[in-house]
Design an enzyme around this catalytic site. Structure first.
Site, PDB file in Angstrom:
ATOM      1  N   ASP A 142      37.365 -29.498 -40.235  1.00 49.16           N
ATOM      2  CA  ASP A 142      36.875 -29.746 -39.225  1.00 49.16           C
ATOM      3  C   ASP A 142      37.308 -28.923 -37.986  1.00 49.16           C
ATOM      4  OD1 ASP A 142      35.244 -32.090 -39.672  1.00 49.16           O
ATOM      5  OD2 ASP A 142      36.902 -33.380 -38.999  1.00 49.16           O
ATOM      6  N   HIS A 198      35.577 -41.617 -35.701  1.00 47.15           N
ATOM      7  CA  HIS A 198      34.642 -41.205 -34.778  1.00 47.15           C
ATOM      8  C   HIS A 198      33.692 -42.061 -34.037  1.00 47.15           C
ATOM      9  CE1 HIS A 198      34.815 -36.902 -35.395  1.00 47.15           C
ATOM     10  NE2 HIS A 198      34.831 -37.229 -36.824  1.00 47.15           N
ATOM     11  N   GLN A 233      37.356 -39.972 -40.603  1.00 51.22           N
ATOM     12  CA  GLN A 233      36.002 -40.147 -40.230  1.00 51.22           C
ATOM     13  C   GLN A 233      35.648 -41.432 -39.461  1.00 51.22           C
ATOM     14  OE1 GLN A 233      34.313 -37.001 -40.279  1.00 51.22           O
ATOM     15  NE2 GLN A 233      36.356 -36.456 -40.866  1.00 51.22           N
ATOM     16  N   GLU A 290      28.442 -36.114 -46.492  1.00 53.01           N
ATOM     17  CA  GLU A 290      28.798 -34.971 -45.609  1.00 53.01           C
ATOM     18  C   GLU A 290      29.889 -34.263 -46.006  1.00 53.01           C
ATOM     19  OE1 GLU A 290      29.318 -34.306 -40.671  1.00 53.01           O
ATOM     20  OE2 GLU A 290      29.651 -36.406 -41.554  1.00 53.01           O
ATOM     21  N   HIS A 291      30.925 -34.981 -46.117  1.00 50.70           N
ATOM     22  CA  HIS A 291      32.474 -34.615 -46.808  1.00 50.70           C
ATOM     23  C   HIS A 291      32.638 -35.243 -47.892  1.00 50.70           C
ATOM     24  CE1 HIS A 291      32.595 -34.618 -42.155  1.00 50.70           C
ATOM     25  NE2 HIS A 291      32.850 -33.339 -42.487  1.00 50.70           N
ATOM     26  N   HIS A 344     -12.036 -11.623 -46.457  1.00 50.57           N
ATOM     27  CA  HIS A 344     -10.699 -11.530 -46.885  1.00 50.57           C
ATOM     28  C   HIS A 344     -11.297 -10.390 -47.986  1.00 50.57           C
ATOM     29  CE1 HIS A 344      -8.964 -14.801 -44.854  1.00 50.57           C
ATOM     30  NE2 HIS A 344      -7.929 -14.686 -45.317  1.00 50.57           N
TER      31      HIS A 344
END
Length: 441
Positions: A367, A268, A265, A333-334, A426
């Site tokens: 991934d 990235h 990661q 996230e992971h 109503h």
């Protein structure tokens, strides 16, 4: 090239641990005023001048020689040509990954349902796919064919009629793998435009680019800012932050494996975050040594170095129970559960985008080809968000049918509540349907 690591070491037993952890996790995707104004100007131009603005911006920002919008459209035959231009091994890998992603997402499909009450009243839910979805795909160096599969396939499984892809081709660079992935995933139309102008075109439509109902897919700060501005005009998937991984390990996994999982990661971008949590201090030392040993061997060593040194951490905890508490606090996230019995700890995980179970399950498999979606909530939003899925491309409409008896009975309840809110119309609307014999009771 000289690279070095000085990854942060934290201990959950320290009195100021919470403050240090908050500082480590802090990240904001903030567009400065210049970026924000530039995006607003681009959106305005696309709304006013349509295709002409797209051509102009593509020439200016991407350095593409385009005289008209037709130069920025790729037909189905061009996508099929890309399949012949990649290697047999690449095509086989794309097709296998696509099959697995499709098989997984088929299980997410929701069906319409109804039930009938004793008096004949029918209640239910109608599930309908979106008419059209827009898929943003980064271009140039940041080309991710896996992202095409993960975004387009759930849309197609959901029954979306048309998937429109936009992908920039800076200086005319076309990524054949991306186009091949689009072909395999069933993308219907492709426009070689990018940036805020592509988002604006998808949101509002131009003479050539059709207006979509939802825009999905990752992009840079201009893309993210544009998605914020067009939200409401169209749906969006999310505003994603940097990629992140949290590994919880009992100290028994090969430290080289863990170091590489963290790198997966960190490579990235410089803002990506890689964290290891373990109750074993000696193991943390061994992983730190593996990081130093393996970093010089990485192609993206400089990016990894900045990510690990800037936002990474090795966190020592009291025991595995506290490790899980820290994981839930981070809501990653992971999340890798690199432990002997991951299934035993799974019930205690409350917040995570994707959970990778066991020592042999690297995040990288998710991934590309495991099957579940890799578009996941970041920056702690796993506390309230879910991975991208088929449900993101479906709408749910409530179904209400009242029999005469049912309308009469419900009308009495609605009347009381409506008059309690001083909404007389109503109340009277409901009261008109109350059967005469009930009105007298």
């Amino acid at each position: 090239m000289t690279v070095s690591t000085a990854i942060a070491r934290l201990n959950a037993a320290d009195p100021d641990f919470a403050r240090h952890l908050d500082h480590l996790l802090s990240w904001e995707s903030v567009s400065d005023e210049a970026v924000n104004q530039r995006v607003l100007d681009i959106i305005k131009a696309v709304r006013e001048r349509g295709d002409a603005a797209l051509v102009e911006f593509t020439q200016r920002f991407d350095g593409v020689e385009a005289s008209c919008i037709d130069d920025l459209i790729l037909g189905r035959e061009r996508l099929e040509l890309a399949l012949t231009r990649i290697t047999d091994e690449q095509r086989a890998a794309l097709e296998k990954a696509a099959d697995r992603v499709r098989m997984y997402h088929e299980r997410q499909k929701q069906d319409s349902w109804q039930y009938t009450e004793a008096d004949g009243t029918v209640l239910g839910q109608k599930v309908t796919p979106l008419d059209r979805a827009g898929l943003y795909v980064p271009g140039g160096k940041a080309s991710y064919p896996s992202s095409v599969l993960m975004n387009a396939i759930p849309a197609k499984v959901a029954g979306v009629t048309e998937v429109v892809m936009v992908v920039p081709t800076p200086r005319g660079e076309v990524n054949e793998l991306v186009l091949a992935a689009a072909c395999i995933a069933g993308v219907d139309r492709v426009f070689t435009v990018g940036g805020a102008q592509a988002v604006a075109a998808l949101a509002y439509g131009t003479e050539s680019v059709p207006q979509v109902d939802k825009i999905v897919g990752p992009g840079n700060i201009y893309v993210a800012t544009a998605k914020r501005h067009v939200f409401g005009q169209v749906g969006i998937d999310m505003i994603a932050g940097p990629s992140e991984i949290l590994v919880v390990c009992d100290g028994q996994t090969d430290p080289d494996w863990i170091a590489m999982d963290l790198f997966s990661q960190a490579e990235h971008d410089e803002d990506a975050q890689a964290i290891l949590v373990s109750p074993d201090a000696d193991f943390l030392d061994r992983v730190a040594a593996s990081i130093s040993k393996l970093l010089p061997t990485m192609e993206r060593a400089e990016i990894i170095e900045k990510s690990v040194n800037g936002r990474g951490a090795l966190i020592q905890v009291r025991d595995m129970q506290q490790a899980i508490e820290v994981a839930n606090r981070i809501a990653p996230e992971h999340l890798e559960l690199s432990v002997a019995d991951p299934q035993a700890w799974l019930p205690y995980i409350r917040h995570a985008g994707a959970i990778f179970m066991g020592r042999h399950t690297s995040e990288a498999l998710g991934d590309y080809c495991a099957g579940p979606n890799h578009v996941l909530p970041t920056s702690g939003t796993a506390r309230f968000s879910s991975p991208l899925g088929v449900y993101d491309f479906q709408k749910r409409s409530s179904i209400i049918y009242c029999s005469e008896q049912g309308a009469s009975e419900l009308g009495r309840t609605a009347s009381v509540l409506a008059r309690g809110e001083s909404l007389t119309a109503h109340a009277r609307s409901a009261e008109y349907r109350i059967l005469s014999q009930e009105k007298g009771n």
